[in-house]
Design a protein around this motif. Sequence first.
Motif, short mmCIF file in Angstrom:
data_model
loop_
_atom_site.label_atom_id
_atom_site.label_comp_id
_atom_site.label_asym_id
_atom_site.label_seq_id
_atom_site.Cartn_x
_atom_site.Cartn_y
_atom_site.Cartn_z
N ASN A 15 54.54 32.03 29.67
CA ASN A 15 53.20 32.48 29.06
C ASN A 15 51.98 31.79 30.00
O ASN A 15 51.04 32.62 30.64
N MET A 16 51.95 30.60 30.53
CA MET A 16 51.18 29.93 31.44
C MET A 16 51.23 30.55 32.78
O MET A 16 50.26 30.83 33.29
N ILE A 17 52.23 30.74 33.31
CA ILE A 17 52.57 31.32 34.31
C ILE A 17 52.11 32.62 34.62
O ILE A 17 51.38 33.23 35.50
N GLY A 18 52.19 33.49 33.52
CA GLY A 18 51.83 35.04 33.36
C GLY A 18 50.35 34.85 33.46
O GLY A 18 49.68 35.72 33.95
N LEU A 19 49.72 33.95 32.80
CA LEU A 19 48.27 33.96 32.62
C LEU A 19 47.58 33.45 34.17
O LEU A 19 46.57 34.19 34.60
N GLY A 20 48.19 32.45 34.86
CA GLY A 20 48.03 32.05 35.95
C GLY A 20 47.90 33.31 36.91
O GLY A 20 46.99 33.42 38.00
N TYR A 21 48.96 34.09 36.88
CA TYR A 21 49.16 35.29 37.79
C TYR A 21 48.21 36.29 37.91
O TYR A 21 47.45 36.81 38.45
N PHE A 22 47.65 36.42 36.44
CA PHE A 22 46.59 37.36 36.03
C PHE A 22 45.39 36.88 36.53
O PHE A 22 44.43 37.64 37.12
N LEU A 23 45.16 35.56 36.49
CA LEU A 23 44.00 35.03 37.13
C LEU A 23 43.74 35.11 38.61
O LEU A 23 42.83 35.38 39.25
N TYR A 24 45.04 34.81 39.06
CA TYR A 24 45.22 35.16 40.64
C TYR A 24 44.66 36.37 40.98
O TYR A 24 44.17 36.44 41.99
N LEU A 25 45.34 37.54 40.56
CA LEU A 25 45.13 38.67 40.85
C LEU A 25 43.54 39.24 40.49
O LEU A 25 42.91 39.70 41.40
N GLY A 26 42.92 38.85 39.56
CA GLY A 26 41.68 38.69 39.39
C GLY A 26 40.75 38.25 40.36
O GLY A 26 39.68 38.67 40.61
N LEU A 28 41.77 37.41 43.31
CA LEU A 28 41.91 38.59 44.52
C LEU A 28 41.13 39.75 44.69
O LEU A 28 40.43 40.02 45.59
N ALA A 29 40.86 40.18 43.45
CA ALA A 29 40.36 41.52 43.22
C ALA A 29 38.67 41.26 43.46
O ALA A 29 38.01 41.93 44.34
N MET A 30 38.15 40.21 42.94
CA MET A 30 36.73 39.69 43.11
C MET A 30 36.29 39.44 44.53
O MET A 30 35.39 39.63 45.12
N LEU A 31 37.51 38.71 45.12
CA LEU A 31 37.16 38.52 46.49
C LEU A 31 37.04 39.60 47.54
O LEU A 31 36.19 39.69 48.32
N GLU A 32 37.95 40.43 47.05
CA GLU A 32 37.99 41.72 47.94
C GLU A 32 36.63 42.70 47.70
O GLU A 32 36.14 43.13 48.64
N LYS A 33 36.27 42.52 46.44
CA LYS A 33 35.12 43.56 46.10
C LYS A 33 33.79 42.81 46.85
O LYS A 33 33.11 43.49 47.26
#
Length: 86
Positions: A15-26, A28-33
């Motif tokens: 669960n912690m790995i999954g949450l960390g992955y979603f935070l990473y994707l978020g 990346l999306a913010m940085l690209e925006k």
Amino acid sequence: MLVKNFFGILILLFNMIGLGYFLYLGALAMLEKISSSKKITEETAPIVKQKRPPLVLKDSIIPDQDDLLKDMDLSDLDNLNLDDFE
């Protein structure tokens, strides 16, 4: 009891790995925006594609259908038995 604790730890870890992955994707999306709004866009003239003339075959290579029918020997078809093709 030990097996129960082991599976509980695995579930929490995944669960912690999954949450960390979603935070990473978020992130990346913010940085690209953010970076896309700061990019300097250069306006370039639209590229005009040059049209090539269509490929035309020589008419002398392909004979007309009338000429093909004149050259055919249809006398061989008289002896043809169509029952053989059933």
